[in-house]
Design a protein around this motif. Structure first.
Motif, short mmCIF file in Angstrom:
data_model
loop_
_atom_site.label_atom_id
_atom_site.label_comp_id
_atom_site.label_asym_id
_atom_site.label_seq_id
_atom_site.Cartn_x
_atom_site.Cartn_y
_atom_site.Cartn_z
N SER A 83 0.82 -1.19 0.00
CA SER A 83 0.00 0.00 0.00
C SER A 83 0.86 1.26 0.00
O SER A 83 1.82 1.37 0.75
N ASP A 105 -0.58 4.19 0.46
CA ASP A 105 -1.34 5.22 1.17
C ASP A 105 -0.58 5.82 2.34
O ASP A 105 -0.78 6.96 2.71
N SER A 106 0.31 5.00 2.90
CA SER A 106 0.98 5.46 4.11
C SER A 106 2.33 6.11 3.82
O SER A 106 3.13 6.29 4.71
N MET A 107 2.61 6.45 2.55
CA MET A 107 3.94 6.95 2.22
C MET A 107 3.98 8.44 1.92
O MET A 107 4.69 8.89 1.04
N THR A 113 2.22 13.19 -1.21
CA THR A 113 2.48 13.26 -2.65
C THR A 113 2.27 11.90 -3.30
O THR A 113 1.63 11.79 -4.34
N ILE A 114 2.84 10.86 -2.67
CA ILE A 114 2.71 9.52 -3.25
C ILE A 114 1.27 9.05 -3.15
O ILE A 114 0.76 8.42 -4.07
N LYS A 141 -6.11 1.80 -8.36
CA LYS A 141 -6.48 2.24 -7.01
C LYS A 141 -8.00 2.29 -6.85
O LYS A 141 -8.54 1.90 -5.83
N TYR A 166 13.36 9.78 -4.34
CA TYR A 166 12.31 10.49 -3.62
C TYR A 166 11.89 9.73 -2.37
O TYR A 166 11.75 10.29 -1.29
N LEU A 208 11.92 10.50 2.13
CA LEU A 208 10.70 10.64 2.94
C LEU A 208 10.99 10.36 4.40
O LEU A 208 11.79 9.52 4.74
N HIS A 266 0.27 5.69 11.12
CA HIS A 266 -0.75 6.67 10.77
C HIS A 266 -1.98 6.35 11.60
O HIS A 266 -2.54 5.26 11.51
N LYS A 324 -6.35 -1.65 3.93
CA LYS A 324 -5.56 -1.03 2.87
C LYS A 324 -4.36 -0.28 3.42
O LYS A 324 -3.62 0.35 2.68
N GLN A 325 -4.20 -0.27 4.73
CA GLN A 325 -3.08 0.40 5.41
C GLN A 325 -3.08 1.90 5.20
O GLN A 325 -2.02 2.52 5.23
N LYS A 326 -4.25 2.46 4.95
CA LYS A 326 -4.31 3.91 4.91
C LYS A 326 -4.08 4.43 6.32
O LYS A 326 -3.39 5.42 6.52
#
Lengths: 246, 326
Positions: free
Chosen positions: A182, A184-186, A189-190, A200, B38, B42, B48, B83-85
């Motif tokens: 995933s 989403d946690s990066m 921007t990503i 997605k 990039y 980070l 999160h 989804k690990q959001k």
């Protein structure tokens, strides 16, 4: 109709006779799911959650890679000559590409269903309270992927170019869409770049069905997939030129 | 030697109609380099967290270096956890205590609870940090290996269409013919290397020196060619060989930890993964980054030896199948 069925039957047999294609859609996909799920299971309290993520995301990956199956079954060197003969027979051009789309759709769809049927009970993964929605939503995506493969073949007129282009584009979109892990946690921007990838959106729709039993994305994706399929078949009709076979 | 030059020249001429896909493939590799640079830059947070609260009057914990906190009034769906959001949902009770919901282990839960109370506490990272260089090599690995498969198209075409029999029967040297294909494949890795040189020249931090990159990229290219040559030798149809090769490459590169190093303490699996040349290459790159590459020179020798073994195996088989038969 009878003429179409004869071609269609031939295409189906051809597909099921190719060990690489069958293996790619079953063994390779299953291995990817098992390996990735196992490797990431250390992060989870319940091992089933790790597998749940990868079953869904790799089934989507497999569905999109159906485009490669289609391009392979349409423009392989051995099949090009028989296609040429069909063009000059009274059947016409339409059954050539449409039977390829239909047969690779049925081929991929049945193999992926088989995969789900084996993997889900084995890994204790549930596909939502009503798996019918999940399976129903797979159909237009599979069809659109198959049509995309044929459409690319019609444009580029060469199987190798098509499969290389498609496999790269699909891999990148899947990578961005979070198939392998995933994004989403990066960082924002990503995460934004991730949201640009259609993979997605598919992931979101399927995860909503699996985890939340929510059908909020069901109809948009189903209708969107159908429209895209129809457009791609129309595109094949426009770009399919018999001269390419000479 | 003349065979070598002629085949090489011929290969470039045959590339012209396939220019678009070749350029696309190269562009993708270049993009991954930028992505790797990039991603390394980070800031990695521990988690999160979605903080769910109805009243805005309470003093809520703020995002810190370790924890990224999003305040929400409504609980997001369960799928966002899968989804690990978000890594955890934290709901605030009326008495100020926290309810933590997460898919991760209990240790993780306790860490989140601790970090919410003490935002400045520091947790030691158990995994070693991967530098820019290792990330670049890891990200490029899969694509460089896949490039080799598509760039050996000339050889695959020759073999499928029967040209190979004619070449074997002609006075041209078979060894030089194969060498030309290898040299052609290696030469197509130059754009990736030039990209690294340009990045370095522009003052970006790319980890390794250009000489080290040249070595690593050459070893990767060599590995890709050996694998592609093997599959193209034994599988009749080029598309089948390409498809199988791409699947194997994706699978092994992910396993070797090119994109993402897994923390899994399973000794049997670790030993199996250690056999993968990609894993050895990643290990070597890791040691090179830490400055003790010299002591782990065996890792890279293993990779080169592995490729040499595959190449000699395919060469002898080709020799048996084509040269001797004539």
């Amino acid at each position: 109709m009878h003429r179409f069925l004869v071609i269609f039957k031939m295409d189906m047999i051809n597909l099921f006779k190719s060990p690489v294609l069958v293996g790619y859609n079953t063994v390779f996909a299953a291995l990817l799911i098992l390996i990735m799920g196992f490797l990431s299971s250390g992060n989870y309290a319940d091992i089933k959650d790790a597998y749940e993520y990868y079953v869904v995301s790799f089934i989507i990956y497999g569905m999109l890679n159906g485009a490669m199956t289609a391009s392979n079954c349409f423009m392989e060197r051995d099949i090009k000559r028989p296609n040429l003969r069909i063009i000059y027979s009274p059947v016409g051009a339409f059954p050539i590409y449409f039977s390829k789309i239909l047969s690779s759709f049925i081929f991929d769809y049945s193999l992926h269903l088989l995969l789900l049927l084996i993997l889900c009970p084995m890994l204790h993964v549930s596909l939502g309270s009503n798996p019918v929605y999940f399976i129903l939503l797979m159909a237009p995506i599979e069809f659109a992927a198959a049509a995309l493969g044929i459409f690319f073949c019609c444009i580029f007129q060469c199987e190798e170019t098509t499969s290389m282009l498609l496999s790269n584009v699909i891999s990148i979109l899947c990578f961005l869409g979070g198939t392998f892990f995933s994004l989403d946690s990066m960082g924002s921007t990503i995460a934004f770049a991730s949201r640009l990838s259609p993979v997605k959106w598919l992931n979101d729709a399927f995860f909503a069905i699996v985890c939340d039993n929510s059908l909020a994305y069901f109809w948009p994706v189903l209708i969107g997939g159908t429209v895209v399929s129809a457009l791609l078949v129309l595109g094949c009709r426009l770009f399919f030129r018999t001269e390419d076979y000479l | 030697m003349r065979t070598f030059l002629n085949v090489l020249k011929n290969n470039y001429l045959r590339t012209i109609p396939r220019l678009a896909p070749t350029i696309l493939m190269t562009a993708i590799t270049l993009l991954t380099i930028i992505l790797a640079v990039y991603v390394t830059g980070l800031q990695q947070v521990k988690g999160h967290v979605a903080l769910i609260t109805q009243s805005g009057t309470m003093s809520l914990p703020k995002s810190s270096k370790q924890l990224d906190i999003t305040v929400l009034s409504q609980k997001p769906p369960h799928s966002d956890l899968v989804k690990q959001k978000y890594d955890a949902y934290v709901s605030v009770n009326s008495n100020g205590s926290y309810d933590i919901e997460t898919l991760h282990s209990n240790d993780y839960k306790n860490m989140i609870a601790f970090l919410l109370k003490n935002p400045d506490a520091h947790f030691e990272d158990s995994t070693t940090e991967r530098g820019t260089g290792v990330n670049i090599i890891g990200f490029m690995m899969m694509f460089l290996l896949m490039i080799a498969f598509s760039n050996l198209f000339a050889f695959a075409d020759d073999k499928e269409q029967g040209q190979l029999h004619r070449i074997a029967a002609s006075p041209a040297s078979f060894g030089w013919y194969l060498a030309a294909h290898c040299a052609y494949c290696l030469s197509l890795l130059l754009p990736a290397f030039l990209m690294l040189a340009v990045l370095k020249w522009c003052g970006w931090n790319i980890g390794f020196s250009l000489l080290q990159y040249a070595g690593l990229v050459a070893v990767l290219g060599f590995l890709g060619i050996s694998l592609a040559l093997l599959l193209h030798t034994f599988i009749k149809k080029p598309d089948n060989a390409n498809m199988l090769g791409n699947s194997v490459t994706v699978l092994t590169s992910v396993l070797a930890g090119g994109f993402y190093s897994f923390s899994k303490n399973n000794s049997v699996l670790d030993k199996i993964i250690k056999l993968l040349p990609q894993k050895e290459l990643m290990d070597f790159a890791m040691h090179l980054q830490n400055g003790d590459g010299g002591q782990h020179i065996w890792s890279i020798i293993y990779v080169v030896g592995f490729s040499l073994m595959l190449i000699s195996f395919s060469c002898t088989s080709l020799h048996r199948m084509y040269v001797k038969k004539v």
